[in-house]
Design an enzyme around this catalytic site. Structure first.
Site, short mmCIF file in Angstrom:
data_model
loop_
_atom_site.label_atom_id
_atom_site.label_comp_id
_atom_site.label_asym_id
_atom_site.label_seq_id
_atom_site.Cartn_x
_atom_site.Cartn_y
_atom_site.Cartn_z
CB SER A 92 -0.88 0.04 1.25
OG SER A 92 -1.70 -1.07 1.31
N GLY A 93 2.17 1.11 0.01
CA GLY A 93 3.03 2.29 0.11
C GLY A 93 3.77 2.37 1.43
CB THR A 94 4.76 -0.36 3.75
OG1 THR A 94 3.58 -1.04 3.38
CG2 THR A 94 5.05 -0.51 5.22
CB THR A 95 8.79 1.26 0.87
OG1 THR A 95 8.42 -0.13 0.79
CG2 THR A 95 10.29 1.39 0.87
CD1 TRP A 96 7.00 8.07 -0.27
CD2 TRP A 96 4.94 7.69 -1.06
NE1 TRP A 96 6.53 9.23 -0.83
CE2 TRP A 96 5.28 9.03 -1.33
CE3 TRP A 96 3.69 7.21 -1.49
CZ2 TRP A 96 4.41 9.90 -1.98
CZ3 TRP A 96 2.83 8.07 -2.14
CH2 TRP A 96 3.19 9.40 -2.39
CG HIS A 154 2.38 -5.47 6.80
ND1 HIS A 154 2.24 -4.23 6.22
CD2 HIS A 154 3.44 -6.06 6.18
CE1 HIS A 154 3.18 -4.07 5.29
NE2 HIS A 154 3.92 -5.16 5.25
NE ARG A 207 -0.84 1.62 -4.84
CZ ARG A 207 0.16 1.08 -5.50
NH1 ARG A 207 0.83 0.05 -4.98
NH2 ARG A 207 0.52 1.54 -6.68
CE1 TYR A 240 1.97 4.51 -3.16
CE2 TYR A 240 0.52 4.98 -5.00
CZ TYR A 240 1.77 4.65 -4.52
OH TYR A 240 2.81 4.45 -5.40
NE ARG A 271 4.28 -3.29 -9.85
CZ ARG A 271 3.37 -2.99 -10.78
NH1 ARG A 271 3.57 -3.37 -12.02
NH2 ARG A 271 2.26 -2.34 -10.47
P1 A3P Z 1 3.70 -0.74 -7.44
O1 A3P Z 1 3.93 -2.20 -7.31
O2 A3P Z 1 2.30 -0.42 -7.91
O3 A3P Z 1 4.71 -0.05 -8.25
P2 A3P Z 1 4.94 -1.33 -0.10
O4 A3P Z 1 5.99 -0.32 0.19
O5 A3P Z 1 3.80 -1.31 0.87
O6 A3P Z 1 5.52 -2.67 -0.32
O7 A3P Z 1 4.24 -0.86 -1.47
C1 A3P Z 1 4.93 -1.00 -2.67
C2 A3P Z 1 4.31 -0.08 -3.69
O8 A3P Z 1 4.68 1.27 -3.38
C3 A3P Z 1 4.85 -0.37 -5.07
O9 A3P Z 1 3.79 -0.09 -5.98
C4 A3P Z 1 5.99 0.62 -5.18
O10 A3P Z 1 6.39 0.92 -6.48
C5 A3P Z 1 5.40 1.84 -4.47
N1 A3P Z 1 6.43 2.73 -3.93
C6 A3P Z 1 7.63 2.41 -3.40
N2 A3P Z 1 8.30 3.50 -3.05
C7 A3P Z 1 7.52 4.56 -3.35
C8 A3P Z 1 7.69 5.97 -3.21
N3 A3P Z 1 8.80 6.50 -2.72
N4 A3P Z 1 6.66 6.76 -3.61
C9 A3P Z 1 5.53 6.24 -4.12
N5 A3P Z 1 5.32 4.91 -4.27
C10 A3P Z 1 6.30 4.08 -3.90
#
Ligand code: A3P
Length: 326
Positions: free
Chosen positions: A76-80, A138, A159, A223, A288
């Protein structure tokens, strides 16, 4: 670490305690996405090793009011979110030029409770953590143990389910290239709620309802809104009691943090192009496409109709709405 050293996660159940193995026998069980099986534990689906970690977390973690918990359902954008929150609360400790986010993956700076700190039956020493302590998880809201009782802050990122599903399907198949799951099978399981930490609607609703009844405690971010403008950063900083000053705003600090944590910046960093993440994934698979609406390239009209129905049935009336196109 070389890619040849990757270990598929299929043998995770071998390392469980006898107590956990015995408990698993009583839980509903389904085919797993990444592991052989997944289990329904406290109302949500997860892998055996996750159950063991979550039980250790629930038995031992003592939350402090000053803690910050970053929560999400996977992909859902966890890393971000981790990057943004880390940059916001630590902005007086690090300059942008030599920022830890340039040399460390966000998941190493903000560790997961269940995948890192309480994994493999270990009990972490949290006394060395700088305040505020930042944790990622999570785990669904009802299972958050002492976090629920404390006044710590929780930021949840949500997301739209269409893109979350597509992102999940890509990511999990990257972790098991020898036996990929078809999109049809994955989609069927997703719609039935059989997905890590799902059903997704229960996960979202748990945090959504808490954010409505205790907005001072749970900040619910979307997101898609975050992709649109920088207001989320200002809101998050205020919520975390680290508001941006007028001077910071004038000096462009918000924009600097946004840029540092942007997809384009993070994807290109050496640290995120190489290395592994949670034992069986390449770090680069965390970055991705990061698009809103990429699902149109993968889902058939029938799939869209089915997932739309699930969303309406499960989330209609909750007030939770999603933007699904860019
Ligand atoms: P996609 O697979 O649609 O590209 P999580 O961090 O929860 O694992 O989520 C991964 C999703 O967040 C991936 O989506 C990834 O590309 C996207 N993502 C990772 N870093 C990001 C950032 N800095 N800003 C926006 N989206 C990001």
């Amino acid at each position: 670490m070389a890619i040849t050293e990757f270990q598929p996660a299929d043998h995770e159940e071998e390392n469980l305690s006898d107590e956990c193995k015995a408990l698993l026998l009583s839980f509903p069980k389904e085919k797993g996405w990444r592991t052989l099986h997944q289990y329904k534990f406290q109302g949500f689906w997860c892998q055996a090793a996750e159950i063991q970690s979550i039980m250790a977390f629930q038995n031992h973690f003592q939350s402090r009011d000053s803690d910050v918990v970053l929560a999400s359902i996977p992909k859902s954008g966890t890393t971000w979110l981790k990057a943004l929150a880390f940059a916001v609360v630590n902005r007086h400790r690090f300059s942008i030029k030599s920022h830890p986010l340039l040399t460390s993956n966000p998941h190493n700076l903000v560790p997961f409770l269940e995948y890192k700190l309480y994994a493999n039956n270990q009990l972490p020493d949290l006394s060395t953590f700088a305040e505020p302590r930042l944790f990622g998880t999570h785990i669904p809201y009802p299972s958050l143990g002492t976090i629920k009782k404390s006044n710590c802050k929780i930021v949840y990122i949500c997301r739209n389910p269409f893109d979350t599903f597509v992102s999940t399907w890509h990511f999990l198949n990257k972790g098991k290239p020898q036996s990929p799951m078809s999109i049809e099978e994955g989609f069927d399981m997703y719609c039935k709620g059989i997905i890590g930490f799902g059903p997704f609607w229960e996960h979202m609703l748990g945090y959504w309802k808490e954010s409505l009844s205790r907005p001072d405690k749970v900040l619910f971010l979307k997101y898609e809104d975050m992709k649109e403008d920088g207001d989320h950063l200002r809101r998050m900083a205020k919520f975390l009691e680290h508001p941006f000053t007028l001077e910071e705003k004038r000096n462009g600090v918000i924009e600097e943090i946004e840029k540092l944590c942007s997809f384009d910046t993070m994807k290109k960093l050496d640290v995120n192009k190489t290395g592994i993440f949670l034992k069986s994934f390449e770090s680069k698979s965390l970055f991705r496409k990061a698009e809103v609406g990429d699902w149109v390239n993968y889902l058939t009209p029938k799939m869209v109709e089915r997932l739309s129905k699930v969303i309406e049935e499960r989330l209609g009336g909750s007030g939770l709405r999603f933007k699904v196109f860019s």
